[in-house]
Design an enzyme around this catalytic site. Structure first.
Site, PDB file in Angstrom:
ATOM      1  N   TYR A  85       0.826  -1.217   0.000  1.00  0.00           N
ATOM      2  CA  TYR A  85       0.000   0.000   0.000  1.00  0.00           C
ATOM      3  C   TYR A  85       0.858   1.264   0.000  1.00  0.00           C
ATOM      4  CZ  TYR A  85      -3.488  -3.446   1.144  1.00  0.00           C
ATOM      5  OH  TYR A  85      -4.288  -4.559   1.103  1.00  0.00           O
ATOM      6  N   TYR A 458     -11.681  -1.310  -0.690  1.00  0.00           N
ATOM      7  CA  TYR A 458     -11.722  -0.921   0.727  1.00  0.00           C
ATOM      8  C   TYR A 458     -10.415  -0.274   1.161  1.00  0.00           C
ATOM      9  CZ  TYR A 458      -8.618  -4.380   3.002  1.00  0.00           C
ATOM     10  OH  TYR A 458      -7.528  -5.080   3.447  1.00  0.00           O
ATOM     11  N   ARG A 459      -9.380  -0.357   0.304  1.00  0.00           N
ATOM     12  CA  ARG A 459      -8.050   0.071   0.717  1.00  0.00           C
ATOM     13  C   ARG A 459      -7.212   0.052  -0.545  1.00  0.00           C
ATOM     14  NH1 ARG A 459      -4.761  -3.856   4.876  1.00  0.00           N
ATOM     15  NH2 ARG A 459      -3.182  -2.406   5.589  1.00  0.00           N
TER      16      ARG A 459
END
Ligand code: ADP
Length: 513
Positions: A85, A458-459
């Site tokens: 991420y 969601y991310r």
């Protein structure tokens, strides 16, 4: 090119050194390299200007003051292990990473089963702490447990136990705002309250979740509920032979999850999960492109895994678990699985060292080595309804895209209470330029496919925060506009993580529409 801010002036660095001590201010080339995104798709993007590592709230407030004075953007991280991420790297190149990993205080309320944690407390730290006190409470650890408990909850990471969705167990926070104000949320707003970690909402609006996946503040303490050590753990690992088994499997688990018979959130994963951790791709094939059906068969034969597999676990009283187990077993056997392996544990027996028992683990990260070379992975994780037909359609669409782009399919469908998250890992070799060139168009295609069916992620990785935020578009992006009004009110010049989750202050809006 990613947006960037000018390098901080020497004067700002001197001020950081005066506030924190020179040993906690990092602006050398090696420091900058250390805080870069190790799994970056574009190694030139998201370079920080440097990092600072305060140890107290007062030092954080001093850093924020200096940053405001010099127009510096800060990027708070807890331990910065958010691999896939962005890791410890900031969205905006030229930001200064605010590294909170030195803040490691743990307050444990054993009677109530709660902790109040500083951001630097890692899963291993908290596990060791609890183990020294008899492990009366269990953690819910993510697949790579190197990171911080606070950081994981702030990015909505998930673990394996009934407390797996860490963000839903947050109870009370302490936060430094962009103007330096120190706020406590919930019951913490009442000075000296003994109920800060017991009742989430306090009085009036509840702010905890507004600091999750946002850039509205720097979290300096987080209250969390821990799961009491269960009396017993029972469950089963079940394998299914055919790709089409996914739909009925989801439809069998979903009602049990919704009624609460299953309190843990199971994850259905495909055949690559063991091979990607235990072997490298060249041990199976030298063929480029997505793995062929014959290689998939060889992998499945070797590890005796199905096309899909799922682990179901029950936690709590032994008598209750036994009754629930019988229901689960019947539901699974009705689907005619390829194999069903029961597992049992009772308090007092040695623990299996796995995510099911809340033990920190790192071996799943080995999958970054699947292709050889400098490895990495990036995820694509849309939220779906708990419906077998919706999941099958999503699986077929996505699997087709993997094959079109020549990528090896590693997917899972993770149950929440009412939703599924379809986590797709894209395993990378950063030393393969042809592969790396495909990643960005591949991810854009996946996001667009999902959006076309009303699904959003969601991310996401730093590179896709604006893109994903733009898919949440109801009423001309009214939610993004609301977020940005709050951001502009709290942090008009963008001192804290500008661009995080697609939220920019009005003065610096740069994202995609
Ligand atoms: P971990 O070490 O658990 O992997 P990180 O430190 O990488 O977690 O944090 C994940 C993300 O959450 C970061 O990129 C950052 O955007 C945000 N974050 C982490 N810690 C804080 C904090 N204390 N305050 C505000 N945001 C944070």
């Amino acid at each position: 090119m990613t947006p960037s801010r000018p390098q901080p002036a020497v004067q700002a660095r001197r001020q950081f050194e005066a506030a924190l001590g020179a040993a906690n201010v990092f602006f050398d080339d090696t420091d900058i390299a250390a805080y870069q995104d190790k799994f970056a798709i574009d190694d030139e993007a998201h370079h920080p200007a440097g990092a600072v590592a305060p140890a107290t709230v007062e030092e954080i407030q001093a850093v924020v003051r200096i940053a405001r004075e010099h127009g510096i953007a800060l990027w708070p991280i807890s331990r910065g292990k958010n691999l896939g991420y962005g890791g410890s790297a900031p969205l905006l190149a030229g930001s200064v990473v605010l590294d909170l990993s030195r803040m490691k205080k743990i307050d444990y309320d054993e009677a109530n089963g709660t902790v109040l944690l500083e951001p630097g407390v890692g899963f291993y730290d908290l596990y060791d702490f609890l183990q020294q006190r008899g492990l009366k409470h269990w953690l819910s650890t993510p697949g790579n447990s190197w990171g911080s408990v606070v950081g994981n909850a702030l990015d909505r990471g998930v673990g394996y136990t009934p407390y797996g969705e860490n963000t839903s167990k947050i109870c009370g926070m302490e936060v430094v705002l962009a103007d330096g104000t120190l706020v406590r949320t919930g019951m913490g707003a009442l000075s000296g309250s003994p109920t800060w970690q017991l009742y989430r909402y306090g009085f009036g609006p509840c702010w905890d979740q507004l600091f999750v996946q946002s850039n509205f503040g720097i979290v300096t303490k987080m209250g969390l509920w821990l799961m009491p050590e269960p009396e017993s753990l029972m469950g089963m690992d079940v394998e299914f032979d055919h790709p089409d088994d996914l739909g009925p499997l989801i439809d069998a688990i979903a009602p049990l999850r919704r009624e609460g018979l299953l309190q843990q959130s199971p994850t259905i994963g495909n055949w690559l999960r063991a091979a990607a951790v235990l072997t490298t791709r060249d041990q199976w094939t030298k063929e480029p492109g997505a793995l062929s059906d014959s290689v998939i068969k060889a992998i499945r034969d070797k590890y005796k895994v199905g096309w899909w597999g799922v682990s179901l676990r029950l936690y709590g009283r032994e008598s209750v678990n036994k009754a629930a187990y019988a229901v689960l077993e019947e539901a699974m056997n009705r689907l005619k699985p390829m194999s069903l392996r029961p597992t049992v544990w009772k308090r007092g027996e040695p623990l299996e060292y796995s995510g099911w028992t809340g033990t920190p683990i790192t071996f799943p990260m080995q999958n970054a080595n699947w292709h050889g070379g400098r490895g990495g992975h990036i995820g694509f994780s849309p939220v779906l309804p708990q419906s077998g037909s919706a999941a099958m359609a999503q699986f077929k669409r996505t699997y087709e895209r993997y094959r079109e782009y020549g990528m090896d399919y590693q997917a899972s469908f993770a149950f929440g209470e009412r939703h599924l998250i379809n986590v797709n890992a894209v395993l990378l070799n950063k030393d393969d330029p042809a592969m790396m060139k495909k990643v960005d168009p591949f991810l854009h295609a996946l996001v667009a496919d999902a959006k076309a069916h009303g699904y959003g992620e969601y991310r996401t990785h730093l590179d896709y925060m604006d893109l994903v935020a733009s898919t949440y578009d109801f009423n001309d992006h009214a939610l993004r506009k609301l977020n940005e009004r709050v951001k502009t009110a709290l942090d008009p010049t963008g001192v804290i993580a500008p661009g995080k989750s697609g939220i920019w202050p009005a003065s610096a809006r740069r994202g995609a529409a």
